[in-house]
Enzyme design. Structure first.
Site, mmCIF file in Angstrom:
data_model
loop_
_atom_site.group_PDB
_atom_site.id
_atom_site.type_symbol
_atom_site.label_atom_id
_atom_site.label_comp_id
_atom_site.label_asym_id
_atom_site.label_seq_id
_atom_site.Cartn_x
_atom_site.Cartn_y
_atom_site.Cartn_z
ATOM 1 N N PHE A 59 0.826 -1.211 0.000
ATOM 2 C CA PHE A 59 0.000 0.000 0.000
ATOM 3 C C PHE A 59 0.861 1.263 0.000
ATOM 4 O O PHE A 59 0.335 2.368 0.022
ATOM 5 C CB PHE A 59 -0.950 -0.001 1.202
ATOM 6 C CG PHE A 59 -2.022 -1.051 1.121
ATOM 7 C CD1 PHE A 59 -2.450 -1.512 -0.106
ATOM 8 C CD2 PHE A 59 -2.600 -1.580 2.259
ATOM 9 C CE1 PHE A 59 -3.448 -2.491 -0.207
ATOM 10 C CE2 PHE A 59 -3.595 -2.549 2.180
ATOM 11 C CZ PHE A 59 -4.023 -2.997 0.952
ATOM 12 N N LYS A 60 2.175 1.097 0.015
ATOM 13 C CA LYS A 60 3.086 2.256 0.013
ATOM 14 C C LYS A 60 2.507 3.354 0.896
ATOM 15 O O LYS A 60 2.256 4.496 0.470
ATOM 16 C CB LYS A 60 3.346 2.776 -1.394
ATOM 17 C CG LYS A 60 3.992 1.722 -2.283
ATOM 18 C CD LYS A 60 4.397 2.252 -3.616
ATOM 19 C CE LYS A 60 4.865 1.129 -4.521
ATOM 20 N NZ LYS A 60 3.780 0.206 -4.931
ATOM 21 N N PRO A 65 1.638 9.727 11.223
ATOM 22 C CA PRO A 65 1.800 8.491 12.014
ATOM 23 C C PRO A 65 0.475 7.859 12.429
ATOM 24 O O PRO A 65 0.316 6.642 12.322
ATOM 25 C CB PRO A 65 2.606 8.970 13.229
ATOM 26 C CG PRO A 65 3.365 10.154 12.726
ATOM 27 C CD PRO A 65 2.487 10.816 11.717
ATOM 28 N N ASN A 66 -0.485 8.664 12.889
ATOM 29 C CA ASN A 66 -1.737 8.049 13.363
ATOM 30 C C ASN A 66 -2.475 7.331 12.239
ATOM 31 O O ASN A 66 -2.964 6.218 12.417
ATOM 32 C CB ASN A 66 -2.644 9.109 13.997
ATOM 33 C CG ASN A 66 -3.853 8.466 14.640
ATOM 34 O OD1 ASN A 66 -3.716 7.636 15.543
ATOM 35 N ND2 ASN A 66 -5.044 8.783 14.154
ATOM 36 N N THR A 67 -2.521 7.955 11.070
ATOM 37 C CA THR A 67 -3.222 7.318 9.947
ATOM 38 C C THR A 67 -2.450 6.090 9.469
ATOM 39 O O THR A 67 -3.044 5.054 9.155
ATOM 40 C CB THR A 67 -3.432 8.336 8.806
ATOM 41 O OG1 THR A 67 -4.027 9.505 9.362
ATOM 42 C CG2 THR A 67 -4.328 7.784 7.725
ATOM 43 N N GLY A 169 10.800 -4.735 -10.807
ATOM 44 C CA GLY A 169 11.294 -4.126 -12.048
ATOM 45 C C GLY A 169 11.833 -5.145 -13.037
ATOM 46 O O GLY A 169 12.201 -4.796 -14.156
ATOM 47 N N GLN A 173 9.300 -4.281 -16.732
ATOM 48 C CA GLN A 173 9.931 -2.953 -16.622
ATOM 49 C C GLN A 173 11.362 -2.958 -17.160
ATOM 50 O O GLN A 173 12.065 -1.955 -17.066
ATOM 51 C CB GLN A 173 9.910 -2.469 -15.169
ATOM 52 C CG GLN A 173 8.501 -2.254 -14.623
ATOM 53 C CD GLN A 173 8.520 -1.741 -13.199
ATOM 54 O OE1 GLN A 173 9.186 -0.765 -12.874
ATOM 55 N NE2 GLN A 173 7.770 -2.409 -12.330
ATOM 56 N N ALA A 177 16.619 -10.502 -14.535
ATOM 57 C CA ALA A 177 16.591 -11.383 -13.360
ATOM 58 C C ALA A 177 17.999 -11.880 -13.020
ATOM 59 O O ALA A 177 18.405 -11.898 -11.853
ATOM 60 C CB ALA A 177 15.661 -12.568 -13.633
HETATM 61 O O1 NUP Z 1 9.526 0.848 -7.056
HETATM 62 C C1 NUP Z 1 8.608 0.053 -7.152
HETATM 63 N N1 NUP Z 1 8.322 -0.495 -8.351
HETATM 64 C C2 NUP Z 1 7.312 -1.414 -8.522
HETATM 65 O O2 NUP Z 1 7.108 -1.876 -9.650
HETATM 66 C C3 NUP Z 1 7.870 -0.352 -6.033
HETATM 67 C C4 NUP Z 1 6.849 -1.286 -6.176
HETATM 68 N N2 NUP Z 1 6.177 -1.703 -5.103
HETATM 69 N N3 NUP Z 1 6.564 -1.798 -7.424
HETATM 70 C C5 NUP Z 1 5.486 -2.798 -7.556
HETATM 71 O O3 NUP Z 1 6.066 -4.031 -7.988
HETATM 72 C C6 NUP Z 1 4.410 -2.464 -8.584
HETATM 73 O O4 NUP Z 1 3.364 -1.729 -7.991
HETATM 74 C C7 NUP Z 1 3.961 -3.851 -9.015
HETATM 75 O O5 NUP Z 1 3.049 -4.377 -8.059
HETATM 76 C C8 NUP Z 1 5.237 -4.678 -8.938
HETATM 77 C C9 NUP Z 1 5.972 -4.836 -10.248
HETATM 78 O O6 NUP Z 1 5.133 -5.425 -11.179
HETATM 79 P P1 NUP Z 1 5.578 -5.751 -12.698
HETATM 80 O O7 NUP Z 1 6.210 -4.532 -13.259
HETATM 81 O O8 NUP Z 1 6.528 -6.923 -12.621
HETATM 82 O O9 NUP Z 1 4.276 -6.111 -13.358
#
Ligand code: NUP
Length: 212
Positions: A59-60, A65-67, A169, A173, A177
């Site tokens: 949920f990033k 802090p309270n929320t 990533g 992206q 790997a």
């Molecule tokens: O910096 C971030 N990059 C990122 O892609 C931080 C993340 N939490 N994510 C998450 O990782 C993004 O929201 C997604 O759920 C996952 C990458 O997914 P994909 O690019 O492999 O489909």
């Protein structure tokens, strides 16, 4: 060993259960976030518990802090084992998430530098290092760092030592790997698995880089 965390960003409970059913033998954890939770409700966490894997709430979290505390309490009551928080909100906000996580026996991970190109507008070198230092000071369990920039992951590793690096990533992206696996603890992969014609095979192929 580098673990494989499935980013399950499908939109319905049925799709999530289907992909999890196909891939669970090849993955070490499942991460879900707004796409699935807004589509299916937080209770999807209970359904995914059937696969008996760590379940991370991406949920990033980025509030006062309270929320942050209220959000984190929902997350752990729903059955998650970990939560991802932003770090830029500062020490007190991050500590709120870490405290709730640890009281629940769970983990908290702090975003340092994100994996997409635009992350460099605000979160690049310098800021990410400070966020990694904050993660250490707040006793977080690890950080999120970009598989799209292995050299940055190396730099952030210098700061966090043996804390965990969870790295998104790879695949969709553009991150490799093979290149990132030796530098991190957990590789986060979403679209390259759940959009694949054969998600089980795709997950298995990523799990092969574990021992690099
Ligand atoms: O910096 C971030 N990059 C990122 O892609 C931080 C993340 N939490 N994510 C998450 O990782 C993004 O929201 C997604 O759920 C996952 C990458 O997914 P994909 O690019 O492999 O489909």
């Amino acid at each position: 060993m580098t673990e494989l965390m499935l980013a399950l960003d499908v939109l319905t409970r049925a799709e999530a259960m289907d992909i999890a059913e196909k891939t669970y033998p090849y993955i070490d954890a499942i991460k879900i976030g707004y796409p699935l939770v807004l589509g299916s409700g937080l209770s999807v966490a209970r359904d995914l518990a059937e696969f008996d894997l760590p379940l991370i709430a991406d949920f990033k979290v980025a509030d006062i802090p309270n929320t942050n505390r209220l959000i984190a309490e929902h997350v752990f009551e729903a059955g998650f084992s970990g939560i991802i928080t932003q770090g830029f909100t500062g020490r007190d906000s991050v500590s709120a998430c870490v405290d709730v996580a640890h009281n629940a026996g769970g983990k908290c991970y702090v975003v340092t530098e994100m994996s997409h190109p635009g992350a460099l507008d605000f979160m690049g070198e310098g800021v990410a290092e400070r966020l990694a230092e904050l993660a250490v000071e707040c006793n977080a369990d690890g950080i999120i760092a970009p598989a799209t920039r292995p050299e940055r992951v190396k730099a952030l590793r210098q700061i966090i030592g043996s804390k965990k690096i969870l790295s998104p990533g790879v695949g969709a992206q553009g991150g490799s790997a093979e290149e990132i696996a030796p530098l991190i603890d957990s590789m986060i992969v979403g679209r390259s698995i759940y959009n694949s014609e054969d998600p089980a095979k795709a997950a298995q192929s990523y799990s092969c880089v574990r021992d690099l």
